[in-house]
Scaffold this active site. Structure first.
Site, PDB file in Angstrom:
ATOM      1  N   LYS A  91      -8.117 -21.820  45.807  1.00  0.00           N
ATOM      2  CA  LYS A  91      -6.757 -21.214  46.320  1.00  0.00           C
ATOM      3  C   LYS A  91      -5.629 -22.072  46.659  1.00  0.00           C
ATOM      4  O   LYS A  91      -4.762 -21.291  46.624  1.00  0.00           O
ATOM      5  CB  LYS A  91      -7.510 -20.200  47.052  1.00  0.00           C
ATOM      6  CG  LYS A  91      -8.012 -18.793  46.951  1.00  0.00           C
ATOM      7  CD  LYS A  91      -7.706 -17.383  47.383  1.00  0.00           C
ATOM      8  CE  LYS A  91      -8.115 -16.940  46.684  1.00  0.00           C
ATOM      9  NZ  LYS A  91     -10.355 -16.971  46.882  1.00  0.00           N
ATOM     10  N   GLU A 113      -0.976 -11.107  50.474  1.00  0.00           N
ATOM     11  CA  GLU A 113      -2.022 -10.050  50.237  1.00  0.00           C
ATOM     12  C   GLU A 113      -3.462 -10.844  50.669  1.00  0.00           C
ATOM     13  O   GLU A 113      -3.416 -12.004  50.524  1.00  0.00           O
ATOM     14  CB  GLU A 113      -2.003  -9.015  49.599  1.00  0.00           C
ATOM     15  CG  GLU A 113      -3.049  -9.332  48.427  1.00  0.00           C
ATOM     16  CD  GLU A 113      -2.197 -11.218  47.347  1.00  0.00           C
ATOM     17  OE1 GLU A 113      -0.865 -10.847  48.205  1.00  0.00           O
ATOM     18  OE2 GLU A 113      -2.855 -11.778  46.903  1.00  0.00           O
ATOM     19  N   SER A 372     -16.290 -23.423  42.592  1.00  0.00           N
ATOM     20  CA  SER A 372     -14.042 -22.442  42.586  1.00  0.00           C
ATOM     21  C   SER A 372     -13.979 -22.888  44.634  1.00  0.00           C
ATOM     22  O   SER A 372     -13.325 -22.656  44.904  1.00  0.00           O
ATOM     23  CB  SER A 372     -13.794 -21.634  42.258  1.00  0.00           C
ATOM     24  OG  SER A 372     -14.775 -20.170  43.090  1.00  0.00           O
TER      25      SER A 372
END
Ligand code: PLP
Length: 388
Positions: A91, A113, A372
Site C-alpha cells: 500500500k 478512507e 502483498s
C-alpha cells in the site's frame, strides 16, 4: 499490440468511467490534469524513486522459494516480497506516489478512507514523514473492530473520524471522504487506497503500483533468463494485482491469475454494474444493490473490483479463481513452516492457489506469487481460528 488500452478516457472496455456529481467531477478533472502532467516528469520520478529506495526499502527481493518448490515438485516458485516494505505491504507504493502529487498540487491536507485500517496507517505514515495534515475516515463499526489500528493512526499524528452513517463500514467512509473533498478541494487531496473509484484513480493507483512488475520482470529475466509461466496475486480492490500484472499484460503467454475469496468472488461471479462512481463487475442483487461479502482477510472484503480487472476478465487476458477459507489457512501455515515467511491472510489466498498450480507445471517453468503483505497483523486472528 495489446488489446488492453484505455479506449476512452478512464475506460477499460465497458468498465471504469466516472459517475459523480458535477462539483466532484470538476475536482477529478483537475486531479487528472496534474497526474498526467507529473507522472512522467523527470523531477517527480526522481523524487519518488528516492523515497521508494530510502524510505520503503525498494527494490523488494524476488525470492526463490526453494523449499516450497522442492515440496511441491513442479514449477519453480518465486515470491515478490512486498511484505518487506516499510509498513508491511504494497500500500505504501501508492501512498507515496499520490502524496508527492498532492505536494505538487499545493495541498497541505490529505484525507483517506480506510476499512480494516491498513491504508489509513500507510497514509498516516507518509503524512507524518511529509508533515501533512491527515484525516482518515473510517466506519464506526470498523473503528470498534480495529481499535489498535485507530491508535496507530493517531500515534502517527492523524485524526480519525468514525463515520456513524449507513452501516458504519467502508462504503460510508468513502462517501464522507468524497463529501469532504468537494467542500475543501482547494487545500485537500483525497488519497484513495485501491485501483477502484472514478477516473483517474484506477489508472493512477495502477501507475504507482506498477513498480512491482517493473522490478519483478527484470528480476525474473536475470534469474531465469525467461518470463514466468504465471503471475499470481490476490484481488480485493485490485491494486496489488494490477501492479503485479502491469508489465506482463502485453506478454500474452504469461498467465495472469487473480485470486479471490470464494465468499467475495467479484470477478468470478459479479455482473456489470455501478459502484462508488465507476462501472465494474459487482456482486449485486436483482435491484443492483451490492451483496454482502465475507472474507477472513479484511482487505479482500469488497463487493466490486477495479475496472481494469473487470476488463481483463471479460476479454480473457487474465484468469480469476477462488479459494476457500480452509485452503487459505492451510497456505498461511505452509509458507510459515516451509519458508519462514508469515504472509498476510490476503496474500495467503495467492499462496493457496499456487499450492494447487505449481505441481501441475514442469520444473523448467517458474511462477511468481505476489506476497502483498506480512502476516503479523493476522497472527492473533489465525490463533483464534485454529484453537477454537
Ligand atoms: C489492502 C490489502 C490487499 C487488498 O487490496 P488490493 O487493492 O486488492 O491490493 C491485499 N493484501 C494486503 C496485504 C493488503 O493490505
Amino acid at each position: 499490440m495489446s488489446k488492453v488500452v484505455v479506449e476512452k478516457k478512464g475506460y477499460f472496455g465497458e468498465f471504469g468511467g466516472s459517475f459523480v456529481p458535477k462539483e466532484l467531477q470538476h475536482v477529478l478533472n483537475v486531479l487528472d490534469e496534474n497526474f498526467q502532467k507529473y507522472k512522467d516528469d523527470e523531477g517527480f520520478k526522481k523524487e519518488l524513486d528516492y523515497y521508494f529506495r530510502e524510505y520503503v526499502g525498494r527494490q523488494s527481493p524476488l525470492y526463490f522459494a526453494e523449499n516450497l518448490t522442492k515440496q511441491l515438485d513442479g514449477a519453480k516458485i518465486y515470491l515478490k516480497r512486498e511484505d518487506l516494505n516499510h509498513t508491511g505491504s504494497h500500500k505504501i507504493n501508492n501512498v507515496l506516489g499520490q502524496i508527492l502529487l498532492a505536494k505538487r498540487m499545493g495541498a497541505n491536507r490529505v484525507i483517506a478512507e480506510t476499512g480494516a485500517g491498513q491504508h489509513g496507517v500507510a497514509t498516516a505514515t507518509a503524512c507524518a514523514m511529509f508533515g501533512m495534515d491527515c484525516t482518515i475516515y473510517m466506519g464506526l463499526e470498523d473503528t470498534k473492530r480495529q481499535a489498535l489500528n485507530v491508535f496507530r493512526m493517531e500515534l502517527l499524528g492523524a485524526k480519525v473520524i468514525a463515520v456513524d452513517k449507513g452501516q458504519g463500514r467502508l462504503k460510508d467512509a468513502v462517501d464522507e471522504a468524497f463529501a469532504d473533498l468537494v467542500e475543501n478541494y482547494e487545500t485537500t487531496f483525497y488519497l484513495l487506497g485501491s485501483a477502484v473509484g472514478p477516473h483517474p484513480f484506477p489508472s493512477m493507483v495502477k501507475h504507482f503500483q506498477s513498480v512491482i512488475s517493473r522490478e519483478s520482470r527484470e528480476q525474473i529475466l536475470e534469474k531465469e533468463g525467461k518470463l514466468p509461466t504465471a503471475v499470481l496475486a490476490c484481488v480485493g480492490g485490485g491494486s496489488n494485482a494490477i501492479g503485479a500484472f502491469a508489465d506482463y499484460i502485453a506478454d500474452e503467454n504469461v498467465r495472469l491469475i487473480g485470486i479471490e475469496p470464494d465468499k467475495a468472488a467479484t470477478l468470478n461471479e459479479g455482473t456489470p454494474g455501478e459502484l462508488h462512481g465507476f462501472k465494474c463487475l459487482v456482486l449485486q442483487d436483482a435491484d443492483g444493490n451490492p451483496l454482502p461479502t465475507y472474507s477472513i482477510a479484511a482487505g479482500l472484503d469488497y463487493p466490486g473490483a477495479g475496472p481494469e480487472h473487470s476488463h481483463l476478465k471479460t476479454i480473457g487476458r487474465a484468469e480469476y479463481v477462488t479459494v476457500t477459507n480452509e485452503e487459505v489457512l492451510e497456505a498461511f501455515q505452509v509458507l510459515s513452516k516451509v519458508e519462514g515467511i508469515i504472509p498476510a491472510l490476503e496474500s495467503a489466498h495467492a499462496v493457496a492457489y499456487a499450492l494447487k498450480l505449481a505441481p501441475s507445471l514442469s520444473p523448467e517453468e517458474s511462477i511468481i506469487i505476489n506476497i502483498s503483505g506480512r502476516g503479523d497483523k493476522d497472527v492473533e486472528q489465525v490463533f483464534q481460528m485454529l484453537t477454537k
